[in-house]
Scaffold this motif. Structure first.
Motif, PDB file in Angstrom:
ATOM      1  N   ASP A   1       0.824  -1.206   0.000  1.00  0.00           N
ATOM      2  CA  ASP A   1       0.000   0.000   0.000  1.00  0.00           C
ATOM      3  C   ASP A   1       0.860   1.259   0.000  1.00  0.00           C
ATOM      4  OD1 ASP A   1      -2.290  -1.553   0.000  1.00  0.00           O
ATOM      5  OD2 ASP A   1      -2.794  -1.157   2.108  1.00  0.00           O
TER       6      ASP A   1
ATOM      7  N   SER B   1      -1.686  -1.756   7.358  1.00  0.00           N
ATOM      8  CA  SER B   1      -1.980  -0.635   6.458  1.00  0.00           C
ATOM      9  C   SER B   1      -2.640   0.520   7.188  1.00  0.00           C
ATOM     10  CB  SER B   1      -2.878  -1.090   5.308  1.00  0.00           C
ATOM     11  OG  SER B   1      -2.185  -1.992   4.483  1.00  0.00           O
TER      12      SER B   1
ATOM     13  N   ARG C   1      -2.251   5.383   7.683  1.00  0.00           N
ATOM     14  CA  ARG C   1      -3.252   6.336   7.182  1.00  0.00           C
ATOM     15  C   ARG C   1      -3.328   7.536   8.098  1.00  0.00           C
ATOM     16  NH1 ARG C   1      -7.381   1.543   6.157  1.00  0.00           N
ATOM     17  NH2 ARG C   1      -6.356   0.698   4.329  1.00  0.00           N
TER      18      ARG C   1
END
Length: 92
Positions: A40, A87, A91
């Motif tokens: 990612d 992941s 963020r």
């Protein structure tokens, strides 16, 4: 205290994570980052297993900064307590 760089332990295929460590003074903190998190970060799809350590090295600074943030926040998991990066941790 901010963590410092430790060692790369290698890719664990069964769990699909790259194992590494960070140092809290003289104490080694086990860490892992998921293959999907690294993909990612690079906007890649399914990096070959044989390329995971190279991928980690390209992303190492970002991964270790995230590990330090989780450590400072007390977000340790497992036995022995360590840091697992997914992941969602990258963020925001």
């Amino acid at each position: 205290m901010t963590l410092t760089r430790g060692n790369i332990r290698g890719y664990e295929f069964d769990r699909m994570v790259l194992l590494f460590s960070m140092m809290d003074g003289s104490r080694e903190i086990p860490c892992a980052v998921s293959a999907s998190a690294m993909d990612d970060l690079e906007h890649a799809s399914r990096t070959a297993t044989s390329q995971r350590e190279e991928q980690f090295l390209r992303l190492r600074d970002r991964i270790e900064q995230c590990a330090s943030r989780k450590f400072d926040a007390g977000e340790l998991e497992g036995t022995p307590p360590g840091i697992i990066l997914r992941s969602i941790d990258f963020r925001g």
